[in-house]
Design a protein around this motif. Structure first.
Motif, short mmCIF file in Angstrom:
data_model
loop_
_atom_site.label_atom_id
_atom_site.label_comp_id
_atom_site.label_asym_id
_atom_site.label_seq_id
_atom_site.Cartn_x
_atom_site.Cartn_y
_atom_site.Cartn_z
N ARG A 100 0.83 -1.21 0.00
CA ARG A 100 0.00 0.00 0.00
C ARG A 100 0.86 1.26 0.00
O ARG A 100 0.43 2.32 -0.45
N THR A 113 1.99 4.69 6.82
CA THR A 113 0.87 3.95 6.24
C THR A 113 -0.10 3.45 7.29
O THR A 113 -1.32 3.47 7.09
N VAL A 169 -9.62 13.89 -7.88
CA VAL A 169 -10.11 13.78 -6.52
C VAL A 169 -10.14 15.18 -5.91
O VAL A 169 -9.13 15.89 -5.91
N MET A 215 -9.86 17.05 -2.88
CA MET A 215 -9.33 16.75 -1.56
C MET A 215 -9.10 18.04 -0.76
O MET A 215 -8.51 18.99 -1.28
N PHE A 238 -2.61 8.56 -0.61
CA PHE A 238 -4.07 8.46 -0.60
C PHE A 238 -4.51 7.04 -0.96
O PHE A 238 -5.52 6.54 -0.45
N GLY A 239 -3.72 6.39 -1.83
CA GLY A 239 -4.03 5.03 -2.26
C GLY A 239 -4.59 5.03 -3.66
O GLY A 239 -5.65 5.62 -3.91
N TYR A 240 -3.88 4.41 -4.59
CA TYR A 240 -4.34 4.38 -5.97
C TYR A 240 -5.71 3.70 -6.09
O TYR A 240 -6.52 4.05 -6.95
N ASP A 241 -5.96 2.72 -5.21
CA ASP A 241 -7.24 2.03 -5.25
C ASP A 241 -8.39 2.94 -4.84
O ASP A 241 -9.56 2.66 -5.14
N ASN A 242 -8.07 4.04 -4.14
CA ASN A 242 -9.12 4.94 -3.67
C ASN A 242 -9.44 6.05 -4.67
O ASN A 242 -10.36 6.84 -4.45
N ILE A 243 -8.66 6.13 -5.73
CA ILE A 243 -8.93 7.15 -6.76
C ILE A 243 -10.03 6.62 -7.67
O ILE A 243 -9.89 5.55 -8.26
N PRO A 244 -11.15 7.33 -7.77
CA PRO A 244 -12.28 6.80 -8.56
C PRO A 244 -11.96 6.75 -10.04
O PRO A 244 -11.19 7.56 -10.56
N GLU A 245 -12.56 5.77 -10.71
CA GLU A 245 -12.43 5.66 -12.16
C GLU A 245 -13.45 6.57 -12.82
O GLU A 245 -14.64 6.50 -12.52
#
Length: 809
Positions: free
Chosen positions: A27, A180, A423, A425, A474-481
């Motif tokens: 992460r 993290t 995002v 933020m 922030f986390g790439y998985d948390n960035i919306p598509e």
């Protein structure tokens, strides 16, 4: 990069399991390549205490040990050289399973052995050393399972990218873990116990090349006793992939692995002062031909651009790469000079490459070190020598180099973060993400933040670097598509950067079904001569013979890609590349040329069911794409494809020079059969290359809006018999220019060649060509009589001017 969990736990509270730690590192954007922990096949191993050690009566290298498991005492025969009474060790009793198998009762040279005392390797944990795994007495309870302690001894192998030198240390990795998981990084202040002899009275330092060494500092430590390092230090070094040498050298390596700053230790008494002068260590360029005996037992001849550390007699180290043999620490060393520096990465990288050396120090220096944190590492090493070698640290640090120590500041606009990441933020959230990894916010408004970049992050120099850090934290998985803006202009401005001409051609090539490639700007000498007669530029420091020349054409790079695909069964290719080629013109700098290359091969429509297997691409498929590209570029002039046999690398009779008026702007043709065999390509392959600089020199036509036609057009066809030596394009251009006669300007809108015939009825050496002429006026309906007069006139002109015969009917 190998990191020890035992070592990491000094700085951060680790997650509860190895899987959780792996997830935490991932992460944080740190690749975990391997985890070395206790083997799943190991069971029943416990903590044992060695009560006594006696020599084996029948073997010189074995010991008979009395071991406690917390309840009973057992006799164990052990061959480890480091076993001693009072130690807590990994004990595998009868019935336990280790890597080699199940432990059974056995006799060894006449002595019963009720189990086994284990090394780390026997538990499945790789190690460089030999001997028992000696446990930390404070953490090991006799009789308890070895599992929790073995997890602490686990080693993680991490894949560190070149832009993250801060992760080449245990503290750097611990910092990311603490950030993290929202913990705290434990890193106490360094306190050095000094005695009253000034270090500056013993030695001086000087930097003659400030551009190559921004800071150079030393400390002097007296009264050291060189010998073996303590077991805890050896264990940590081995876990990180380093062999123990002696306590002084181990201390420098330990600090390097802990803080990421390479250090080196000199024996002060083996350094030489100039005649009548004070002992001085000088950072300078080598005198060409100077001999440097290095620690690896070789004598190296220095290059004039090598950075060296020199005393009064000459070089004592290749700066940032390897120390000299003449000043190394030995068992008789009593006074040590610890060196700590901030060398320029380029100088260290080039020196290491010239001498074929890759050391842990050079690996870190050529990625960048922390100039601000340099003294912390120096103090840490000095204090460590006090603890493990009995030394006394001289008063003060002797240093030279730049006095400027200000940290870099980089601004961050929240609106830009939103634009790049998609995002929205709050600024407070950005600060919370960046501060745990060392970025201090010094100025704060709603429209702009200013962060102080820590010295251990030399890779962060621009706003976009900070945005990347925000995204990572922030986390790439948390960035919306999100879908891109549907406006083509908006998309095109982002995916087609560069000068307008390159953008136009890229857009047209992509629309024609071609895929863009990016290849190296250098290749083998044989590639350089395939398509160009220009002299190639030789690399002064090539990666190898296959990459020793700057490219003179982009086509060989496409051919190598085609060859790779052919080896994998892919023969239908449409490729293009935009790049630069380079020519040696005898000047200090080569001449550069912007180029656009294409490659076409295989079936015209792929594997479509409705197409014949023999329907493969031809010369005209690629020449048509080239003409579309030139039309898209609005080149100012008449575009012609003139047959040519002079182009290197192409098939004779299947190549054309591309001309705009009389200026050559490239070529298109079929690959020469010899090259097809050389690259093992299946079937004919067609290539083209455009000279973008020559195209721009021709100028461009401004697009002109033309209203849709209101009046009907008229078509007339003409067939002529012409010598094969006459270009069809010459006939077409004559018709375009003269077929309108005296009707009005621009009445001939198009002329196309629609039929070519050779055979019965056509003389030898001649060819029948049929053209369609399309007449249309933008102001009125044309009359048949005026078209007939103009058509008859142009037929006569064809015969008189070009010497062709108009076919009847």
């Amino acid at each position: 990069m190998r990191v020890s969990l035992d070592w990491l736990s000094d700085f951060v509270k680790l997650p509860s399991s190895l899987d959780a730690l792996t997830e935490t590192l991932l992460r944080a954007g740190i690749e975990v390549e391997a985890v070395h922990s206790i083997s799943p096949k190991v069971s029943g191993v416990i903590v044992g205490e060695v009560l006594s050690v006696l020599p084996h009566p029948n073997a010189d290298h074995l010991h008979v040990c009395r071991v406690s498991d917390g309840n009973e005492h057992h006799t164990v025969v052990c061959g480890a050289p480091n076993v001693a009474a009072g130690q807590k060790v990994a004990y595998a009793p009868i019935g336990a399973v280790v890597v080699a198998g199940e432990i059974v009762h056995r006799e060894i040279r006449g002595q019963p052995s009720m189990g086994m005392l284990c090394a780390l390797s026997e538990l499945g944990i790789p190690t460089l050393g030999e001997g028992l795994w000696i446990l930390d007495s404070a953490r090991a309870e006799v009789g308890s399972p070895i599992g929790p302690l073995a997890e602490r001894a686990a080693v993680f192998e991490l894949g560190i990218t070149p832009n993250r030198p801060d992760l080449l240390s245990h503290v750097g990795v611990a910092r990311e873990i603490s950030a993290t998981q929202g913990g705290r990084l434990v890193q106490g202040a360094q306190r050095v116990s000094e005695y009253d002899v000034e270090a500056s009275s013993r030695i001086n330092v000087r930097v003659d090349v400030p551009s190559a060494c921004r800071r150079y500092a030393v400390r002097v430590v007296d009264g050291v006793k060189v010998g073996p390092s303590p077991s805890w230090l050896i264990r940590r070094l081995e876990a990180a992939g380093q062999r123990s040498i002696n306590n002084v050298v181990d201390a420098t390596n330990y600090v390097m692995l802990e803080l990421g700053q390479p250090l080196h230790a000199f024996d002060l008494n083996r350094l030489r002062a100039p005649a009548g002068g004070k002992l001085t260590l000088t950072v300078r360029y080598a005198v060409p031909g100077e001999q440097v005996p290095t620690l690896d037992g070789k004598v190296r001849t220095a290059h004039g651009e090598d950075l060296v550390i020199a005393d009064g007699n000459g070089p004592v180290a290749l700066a940032g790469v390897i120390g000299g043999a003449g000043s190394e620490v030995t068992n008789s060393t009593e006074t040590v000079v610890i060196e700590c520096a901030c060398f320029d990465p380029k100088h260290v990288r080039r020196t290491a490459k010239r001498h074929g050396l890759r050391t842990e120090s050079s690996y870190r220096f050529d990625r960048g070190t922390d100039e601000v944190g340099l003294l912390r590492a120096l103090d840490r090493c000095a204090q460590l020598l006090v603890e493990i070698a009995g030394g006394r640290v001289g008063r003060g640090v002797v240093e030279a180099g730049s006095s400027e120590r200000r940290l870099r500041e980089v601004s961050l606009r929240p609106e830009r973060v939103k634009h790049v990441l998609g995002v929205d933020m709050p600024v407070e959230a950005m600060i919370r993400l960046l501060e745990p990894i060392g970025f201090a916010c010094t100025r704060h408004t709603q429209t702009q933040l200013t962060f102080e970049v820590p010295g251990f992050r030399p890779d962060v120099t621009r706003e976009v670097d900070l945005i990347e850090e925000v995204a990572r934290r922030f986390g790439y998985d948390n960035i919306p598509e999100t879908l891109p803006d549907p406006s083509w202009g908006h998309v095109a401005s982002q995916i087609m950067p560069g000068p307008p001409l390159e953008g136009l051609l890229r857009k047209q090539a992509l629309a024609s079904g071609y895929s863009e490639t990016v290849t190296y700007g250098f290749h083998a000498p044989s590639d350089a001569s395939m398509f160009s007669t220009h002299k190639s530029v030789r690399m002064s420091n090539p990666l190898g013979e296959e990459h020793s020349c700057m490219r003179t054409s982009l086509v060989p790079g496409l051919l190598h890609i085609a060859a790779y695909h052919a080896r994998h069964g892919m023969d239908d290719l449409r490729l293009f590349e935009i790049g630069r080629s380079f020519f040696d013109v005898g000047n200090p700098l080569p001449r550069e040329r912007r180029a656009f290359a294409l490659l076409l091969q295989g079936k015209r429509y792929g594997e479509a069911w409705y197409c014949s297997a023999n329907d493969v691409v031809t010369f005209y498929d690629l020449s048509g794409v080239v003409q579309d590209l030139l039309n898209t570029a609005n080149v100012n002039g008449v575009v012609r494809l003139q047959p040519s046999d002079a182009q290197l690398g192409t098939h004779p009779g299947a190549c054309a020079t591309i001309r705009v008026d009389d200026i050559s702007v490239g070529f298109v043709g079929q690959l020469h059969p010899a090259l097809e065999r050389h690259f093992a390509l299946k079937g004919p392959t067609f290539v083209a290359e455009l000279d973008l600089d020559a195209m721009e020199a021709c100028g461009s036509k401004s697009p002109v809006y033309t209203a849709l036609p209101k009046f009907p057009g008229v078509r007339r066809d003409v067939a002529v018999v012409a010598p094969k030596t006459l270009l069809s394009e010459d006939i077409r251009q004559f018709l375009l220019t003269h077929a309108g006669g005296k009707i009005e300007q621009g009445v001939v809108q198009d002329v196309q060649l629609f039929d070519v015939y050779e055979g019965k009825g056509v003389p030898e050496g001649m060819v029948s060509l049929a053209f369609s002429i399309y007449y249309r006026s933008n102001t009125r309906t044309l009359i048949d009589a005026e078209i007939a007069r103009a058509f008859d006139d142009v037929l006569q002109g064809l015969q008189q001017t070009l010497g062709v015969t108009v076919r009847a009917g």
